[in-house]
Design an enzyme around this catalytic site. Sequence first.
Site, PDB file in Angstrom:
ATOM      1  N   TYR A 172      47.737  28.098 -15.539  1.00 23.12           N
ATOM      2  CA  TYR A 172      47.755  28.184 -14.169  1.00 23.12           C
ATOM      3  C   TYR A 172      49.133  27.260 -13.516  1.00 23.12           C
ATOM      4  CZ  TYR A 172      45.955  26.842  -9.484  1.00 23.12           C
ATOM      5  OH  TYR A 172      45.696  26.793  -8.135  1.00 23.12           O
ATOM      6  N   SER A 223      51.088  26.150  -5.244  1.00 25.17           N
ATOM      7  CA  SER A 223      50.245  24.797  -5.671  1.00 25.17           C
ATOM      8  C   SER A 223      50.945  23.714  -5.788  1.00 25.17           C
ATOM      9  CB  SER A 223      49.128  25.182  -6.596  1.00 25.17           C
ATOM     10  OG  SER A 223      48.478  23.971  -7.158  1.00 25.17           O
TER      11      SER A 223
HETATM   12  P1  NAD Z   1      38.318  30.303  -4.302  1.00 27.75           P
HETATM   13  O1  NAD Z   1      38.244  30.368  -5.759  1.00 27.75           O
HETATM   14  O2  NAD Z   1      37.186  29.844  -3.371  1.00 27.75           O
HETATM   15  O3  NAD Z   1      39.066  31.519  -3.834  1.00 27.75           O
HETATM   16  C1  NAD Z   1      39.644  32.386  -4.600  1.00 27.75           C
HETATM   17  C2  NAD Z   1      39.726  33.835  -3.978  1.00 27.75           C
HETATM   18  O4  NAD Z   1      40.300  34.665  -4.868  1.00 27.75           O
HETATM   19  C3  NAD Z   1      38.172  34.272  -4.103  1.00 27.75           C
HETATM   20  O5  NAD Z   1      37.616  34.969  -3.062  1.00 27.75           O
HETATM   21  C4  NAD Z   1      38.286  35.141  -5.462  1.00 27.75           C
HETATM   22  O6  NAD Z   1      37.223  36.257  -5.376  1.00 27.75           O
HETATM   23  C5  NAD Z   1      39.691  35.874  -5.242  1.00 27.75           C
HETATM   24  N1  NAD Z   1      40.089  36.648  -6.428  1.00 27.75           N
HETATM   25  C6  NAD Z   1      39.872  35.999  -7.724  1.00 27.75           C
HETATM   26  N2  NAD Z   1      40.543  37.062  -8.638  1.00 27.75           N
HETATM   27  C7  NAD Z   1      41.069  38.057  -7.719  1.00 27.75           C
HETATM   28  C8  NAD Z   1      41.696  39.292  -8.024  1.00 27.75           C
HETATM   29  N3  NAD Z   1      42.009  39.330  -9.476  1.00 27.75           N
HETATM   30  N4  NAD Z   1      41.738  40.056  -6.992  1.00 27.75           N
HETATM   31  C9  NAD Z   1      41.616  39.692  -5.685  1.00 27.75           C
HETATM   32  N5  NAD Z   1      41.077  38.589  -5.536  1.00 27.75           N
HETATM   33  C10 NAD Z   1      40.715  37.678  -6.239  1.00 27.75           C
HETATM   34  O7  NAD Z   1      39.531  28.993  -4.234  1.00 27.75           O
HETATM   35  P2  NAD Z   1      40.612  28.634  -3.014  1.00 27.75           P
HETATM   36  O8  NAD Z   1      40.946  27.502  -3.114  1.00 27.75           O
HETATM   37  O9  NAD Z   1      40.407  29.304  -1.798  1.00 27.75           O
HETATM   38  O10 NAD Z   1      41.913  29.413  -3.836  1.00 27.75           O
HETATM   39  C11 NAD Z   1      42.927  30.265  -2.760  1.00 27.75           C
HETATM   40  C12 NAD Z   1      44.115  29.863  -3.518  1.00 27.75           C
HETATM   41  O11 NAD Z   1      44.622  28.764  -3.398  1.00 27.75           O
HETATM   42  C13 NAD Z   1      44.407  30.315  -5.013  1.00 27.75           C
HETATM   43  O12 NAD Z   1      45.569  30.989  -5.342  1.00 27.75           O
HETATM   44  C14 NAD Z   1      44.367  28.932  -5.524  1.00 27.75           C
HETATM   45  O13 NAD Z   1      45.062  28.921  -6.968  1.00 27.75           O
HETATM   46  C15 NAD Z   1      45.121  28.119  -4.677  1.00 27.75           C
HETATM   47  N6  NAD Z   1      45.096  26.646  -4.689  1.00 27.75           N
HETATM   48  C16 NAD Z   1      43.777  26.231  -4.645  1.00 27.75           C
HETATM   49  C17 NAD Z   1      43.468  24.658  -4.724  1.00 27.75           C
HETATM   50  C18 NAD Z   1      42.246  23.989  -4.578  1.00 27.75           C
HETATM   51  O14 NAD Z   1      42.195  22.756  -4.773  1.00 27.75           O
HETATM   52  N7  NAD Z   1      41.162  24.646  -4.328  1.00 27.75           N
HETATM   53  C19 NAD Z   1      44.803  24.075  -4.849  1.00 27.75           C
HETATM   54  C20 NAD Z   1      45.959  24.729  -4.907  1.00 27.75           C
HETATM   55  C21 NAD Z   1      46.197  25.984  -4.842  1.00 27.75           C
END
Ligand code: NAD
Length: 258
Positions: free
Chosen positions: A150, A137
Amino acid sequence: MGKLDGRVVLITGAARGQGEQEARLFVAEGARVVIADVLDDQGEALAKELGARYVHLDVSQEADWHAAVAAAGSAYGRIDGLVNNAGILRFNELVSTPLDEFQQIVQVNQVGVFLGIKTVAPEITAAGGGTIVNTASYAGLTGMAYVGAYTATKHAIVGLTRVAALELAGRKIRVNAVCPGAIDTAMSNPSQLDPAANTEETAQALDELYSKLVPLGRIGQPEEVAKLALFLTGEDSSYITGQPFVIDGGWLAGVSVI
Ligand code: NAD
């Protein structure tokens, strides 16, 4: 010719959000994809739509990883790519964060990536080499108030990425990290999960917020992160390993005084 023709890639947290877009793009580029998540209904439906394979995988559980690798092996014979994408976010002040909450975030975000590398790297080695892309991130490279647990895990993912790149280079496995800023998924925009939410109002509020915070003036789209994950999984990045790649609309570049 697709950029991932002949590749077999397991993507965690792929039932929705960035992982879903990665699965869609990777399939379109010729990969056979294993969609892994804890959201079984959504994951199954997406796999059916894409002609992919779904596996239930809680990334924090070592036994689930072994079962997922076995399922991928029986479906496609091997794995030569992994995208560690699953993650969770909780808002809390550090001094108010219960130990259980801190440990839960570490268990999913940090231990999940460690287990992914540990379990899948031998499979990629057996396939003759390949790639691992870890999802860190913006908060893996700088501080962010009220998301302390986080932020700690995302810094740890950058560290794991560097060490894995060093240790796995000899096995022809490249390991890199994506570092997204604010991306328009349920994580940064939970109203996506609320059928009663006024989506127009929320979109307007997000536009206002990110037009001030982000130099490019908008929130990022999960499809844009998927393109970076594709670059790091495919041959276009053949001489790149051990690096965090920021995709944040310029947020981390610095502050503007005007
Ligand atoms: P999201 O919440 O839509 O997707 C996260 C996915 O991870 C979901 O499908 C959820 O069911 C799955 N998940 C959660 N816990 C789990 C577990 N224990 N085992 C397996 N799957 C699990 O959010 P996103 O934005 O698509 O997040 C994807 C990645 O990107 C994450 O690692 C998040 O930290 C990172 N991220 C997101 C952002 C943002 O602004 N959205 C920014 C930086 C990093």
